[in-house]
Design an enzyme around this catalytic site. Structure first.
Site, PDB file in Angstrom:
ATOM      1  N   ASP A  63       0.688  -1.226  -0.038  1.00  0.00           N
ATOM      2  CA  ASP A  63       0.075   0.042  -0.065  1.00  0.00           C
ATOM      3  C   ASP A  63       0.764   1.160   0.139  1.00  0.00           C
ATOM      4  OD1 ASP A  63       1.089  -0.033   2.636  1.00  0.00           O
ATOM      5  OD2 ASP A  63      -0.932  -0.325   3.687  1.00  0.00           O
ATOM      6  N   ASN A 123      -7.681  -2.168  13.858  1.00  0.00           N
ATOM      7  CA  ASN A 123      -8.983  -2.302  13.319  1.00  0.00           C
ATOM      8  C   ASN A 123      -9.140  -3.307  12.406  1.00  0.00           C
ATOM      9  OD1 ASN A 123      -7.996  -1.316  10.986  1.00  0.00           O
ATOM     10  ND2 ASN A 123      -9.456   0.136  10.577  1.00  0.00           N
ATOM     11  N   HIS A 125      -7.284  -4.191   9.844  1.00  0.00           N
ATOM     12  CA  HIS A 125      -6.936  -3.974   8.248  1.00  0.00           C
ATOM     13  C   HIS A 125      -5.659  -4.706   7.831  1.00  0.00           C
ATOM     14  CE1 HIS A 125      -4.528   0.103   9.320  1.00  0.00           C
ATOM     15  NE2 HIS A 125      -3.633  -0.698   9.072  1.00  0.00           N
ATOM     16  N   GLU A 130      -9.439  -1.579   4.639  1.00  0.00           N
ATOM     17  CA  GLU A 130     -10.313  -1.084   6.066  1.00  0.00           C
ATOM     18  C   GLU A 130     -11.580  -2.066   6.130  1.00  0.00           C
ATOM     19  OE1 GLU A 130      -8.710   0.650   7.915  1.00  0.00           O
ATOM     20  OE2 GLU A 130      -7.899   2.341   7.110  1.00  0.00           O
TER      21      GLU A 130
HETATM   22  C1  GLP Z   1      -0.782   0.790   8.447  1.00  0.00           C
HETATM   23  C2  GLP Z   1      -0.231   0.054   7.020  1.00  0.00           C
HETATM   24  C3  GLP Z   1       0.052  -1.333   6.830  1.00  0.00           C
HETATM   25  C4  GLP Z   1       0.626  -1.708   8.160  1.00  0.00           C
HETATM   26  C5  GLP Z   1      -0.295  -1.489   9.199  1.00  0.00           C
HETATM   27  C6  GLP Z   1       0.471  -1.547  10.764  1.00  0.00           C
HETATM   28  O1  GLP Z   1      -1.585   1.821   8.472  1.00  0.00           O
HETATM   29  N1  GLP Z   1      -1.266   0.537   5.934  1.00  0.00           N
HETATM   30  O2  GLP Z   1       0.675  -1.765   5.943  1.00  0.00           O
HETATM   31  O3  GLP Z   1       1.070  -3.173   7.963  1.00  0.00           O
HETATM   32  O4  GLP Z   1      -1.050  -0.261   9.262  1.00  0.00           O
HETATM   33  O5  GLP Z   1       1.249  -0.639  10.934  1.00  0.00           O
HETATM   34  P1  GLP Z   1       2.271  -0.656  12.301  1.00  0.00           P
HETATM   35  O6  GLP Z   1       3.126  -1.655  12.236  1.00  0.00           O
HETATM   36  O7  GLP Z   1       3.009   0.820  12.296  1.00  0.00           O
HETATM   37  O8  GLP Z   1       1.185  -0.738  13.324  1.00  0.00           O
END
Ligand code: GLP
Length: 226
Positions: A63, A123, A125, A130
């Site tokens: 992403d 959440n 995702h 989402e």
């Molecule tokens: C983010 C990204 C994801 C990531 C996830 C966890 O918003 N879109 O690709 O894997 O959420 O992020 P983090 O490791 O900083 O908790």
């Protein structure tokens, strides 16, 4: 599904890096799906230390925000700063979804992802899929959830600067990867991990779709533990 519980974030990162290393040694032209965020940072640091040959490896990021790719909080910037500039990957083998979602999806379909690395949002995702994402979704532009905007505001000067749109691989795209490695660390991920792996498969928790993946490996530390 195989669930591996590690004592610490450090151990989790080392395990994940070793997992990737084994795949590259076996297939030097591995097609690797990558994620950004704080969880995967430790894995990137370990991979850099390993001095692996990435010259034939091709990467697809899961992403990216709809943002100027030169912005210091873009995932493009993050990937180059934290990983790509430290390894011998070829620029032309790096793919990040910055403009045309359909072309990005087509390119993924041509190559086929061997191993997809994923983090998970509070959440539930994955990528930026989402809640309410469909199991048939492919790479597309999405609106970010309030929880995600709030969580990711820690990287920006203020919450108003967090982009509210992003491009993400879809659930279908992710499920087509040959292997999938999901990483989660810390107690604020505990609920999401539990719902994703033990709860019903539902669009409310997009990561729960991963229960349908044939080759899913989940590496979590004790704090995120089930
Ligand atoms: C983010 C990204 C994801 C990531 C996830 C966890 O918003 N879109 O690709 O894997 O959420 O992020 P983090 O490791 O900083 O908790």
């Amino acid at each position: 599904m195989e669930i591996i519980i590690k004592n610490s974030y450090e151990e989790l990162s080392k395990y994940a890096a070793e997992f990737v290393k084994q795949r590259i040694l076996k297939k030097p032209d591995l097609v690797l799906g990558l994620a950004s965020g704080s969880t995967v940072l430790g894995m990137y640091k370990e991979l850099i230390k390993m001095n692996l040959d990435f010259s034939k490896v091709c990467t697809f990021n899961v992403d990216e925000y709809v943002i100027d790719p030169f912005h210091p909080q873009s995932y493009t910037y993050y990937m180059w700063e934290n990983f790509f500039k430290h390894i011998n990957i070829k620029k032309e083998n790096v793919f990040i979804p910055i403009d045309n979602p359909q072309e990005y999806e087509e390119r993924i379909q041509e190559k086929g992802i061997d191993l997809q690395i994923l983090g998970i949002g509070r959440n539930g995702h994955i990528g930026f899929n989402e809640p309410d994402s469909s199991i048939d979704s492919v790479t597309r532009i999405v609106s970010l959830d309030k929880t995600t905007i709030k969580d990711n505001s820690r990287f920006f000067n203020s919450i108003s600067q967090v982009p509210f749109k992003a491009i993400t691989m879809g659930i279908k795209t992710i499920l087509q990867s040959k292997e999938c490695l999901l990483l989660a660390s810390g107690k604020n991920k505990k609920q999401a991990v539990k719902k994703a792996l033990k709860g019903p498969i539902t669009s409310e928790v997009p990561a729960s779709y991963l229960q349908k993946h044939n080759n899913l490996f989940v590496v979590i530390d004790k704090e995120a533990g089930l």
